[in-house]
Motif scaffolding. Sequence first.
Motif, PDB file in Angstrom:
ATOM      1  N   LEU A  60      54.111   7.988  -5.720  1.00 18.25           N
ATOM      2  CA  LEU A  60      53.392   8.826  -6.674  1.00 18.25           C
ATOM      3  C   LEU A  60      54.252  10.000  -7.125  1.00 18.25           C
ATOM      4  N   ALA A  61      54.996  10.576  -6.189  1.00 20.83           N
ATOM      5  CA  ALA A  61      55.848  11.717  -6.526  1.00 20.83           C
ATOM      6  C   ALA A  61      57.052  11.305  -7.362  1.00 20.83           C
ATOM      7  N   ALA A  62      57.568  10.099  -7.122  1.00 18.59           N
ATOM      8  CA  ALA A  62      58.795   9.662  -7.791  1.00 18.59           C
ATOM      9  C   ALA A  62      58.539   9.030  -9.154  1.00 18.59           C
ATOM     10  N   ALA A  63      57.336   8.511  -9.392  1.00 23.30           N
ATOM     11  CA  ALA A  63      57.073   7.699 -10.577  1.00 23.30           C
ATOM     12  C   ALA A  63      57.065   8.509 -11.868  1.00 23.30           C
ATOM     13  N   ASP A  76      55.524  12.799 -13.523  1.00 23.99           N
ATOM     14  CA  ASP A  76      55.020  14.119 -13.133  1.00 23.99           C
ATOM     15  C   ASP A  76      53.492  14.215 -13.155  1.00 23.99           C
ATOM     16  N   HIS A  77      52.799  13.192 -13.616  1.00 27.14           N
ATOM     17  CA  HIS A  77      51.341  13.137 -13.556  1.00 27.14           C
ATOM     18  C   HIS A  77      50.909  12.148 -12.477  1.00 27.14           C
ATOM     19  N   LEU A  78      49.671  12.272 -12.034  1.00 28.91           N
ATOM     20  CA  LEU A  78      49.079  11.274 -11.166  1.00 28.91           C
ATOM     21  C   LEU A  78      48.177  10.359 -12.002  1.00 28.91           C
ATOM     22  N   LEU A  97      43.313   1.726 -15.834  1.00 25.85           N
ATOM     23  CA  LEU A  97      44.243   2.735 -15.338  1.00 25.85           C
ATOM     24  C   LEU A  97      44.733   3.580 -16.498  1.00 25.85           C
ATOM     25  N   SER A  98      44.702   4.902 -16.347  1.00 28.08           N
ATOM     26  CA  SER A  98      45.299   5.820 -17.317  1.00 28.08           C
ATOM     27  C   SER A  98      46.472   6.522 -16.639  1.00 28.08           C
ATOM     28  N   TYR A  99      47.620   6.617 -17.376  1.00 27.89           N
ATOM     29  CA  TYR A  99      48.827   7.096 -16.705  1.00 27.89           C
ATOM     30  C   TYR A  99      49.778   7.706 -17.725  1.00 27.89           C
ATOM     31  N   ASN A 100      50.142   8.962 -17.528  1.00 25.85           N
ATOM     32  CA  ASN A 100      51.205   9.601 -18.295  1.00 25.85           C
ATOM     33  C   ASN A 100      52.519   9.320 -17.569  1.00 25.85           C
TER      34      ASN A 100
END
Length: 255
Positions: A236-239, A241-243, A26-29
């Motif tokens: 996804l929207a709350a976590a 600003d990136h997906l 998983l990659s996540y900003n």
Amino acid sequence: MDLTSRLPALPQSRTEPDGSAVVRVLSYNIRSMRDDEDALARVIRACAPDLVLIQEAPRFFRWRKHAARLAAKSDLVVLSGGATAAGPLLLCSLRAFVERTEDVLLPLTPGLHRRGFATAVVRFGGVRVAVVSAHLSLDRAERLAQAEQLLARVQETDAPYAIVAGDVNETPDGPAFRLLAGSLQDCRAVAPWGGEHTFVRAGAPRRIDAIFASGGVEVLACGVPQGLDGITPADLAAATDHLPVLSALRLPARH
């Protein structure tokens, strides 16, 4: 892609009889965890990753405590990075056997944000793999230079495979992205799954976050996990600003 649509099943993590390993990456900003931390942890848990390559981890007051709390909420452990890598962070499941880690700070350009790489070499089953999380510059020239440094880092590793992921800060037609995809597999392009665009908050939706893999890695699926069981549009929207970008990769054993 409709955020409420259901996704085809993603391959599960496993170790095969010959020592080959299927891993979820998983990659996540995460925007310094300034948003809904519980929603962020729910998204990560639903992806059931073996490795999480994070960008924009907390870098200031009590940053280690924040990273450890996110790892615990996500049923993972901290592997490497954070403030000592200028933001990139690695988390992993207990399935990973850690050989070594190193945080790398890149040269500072006056007036621009300091960048770095969080790196590690880990083992799954009978397979060794180098892992690098990166967040490239907003400046076009510096971004290309950092992509070159990232590839040099991969080429220096003694592990047979490499997984690189991060916020490239440009789309696949940009020079830094093209450079990376010219030497590594752009996992989304090889085996598209889920959603494509990773930044949809401002301007035209675009793919600026990616997972790359070295030759020999079998890319089974890769994309934004919209519609994956346990992930809601609200989370996804709350976590952040990136997906996120999720990939299933098979690492063949070498005998």
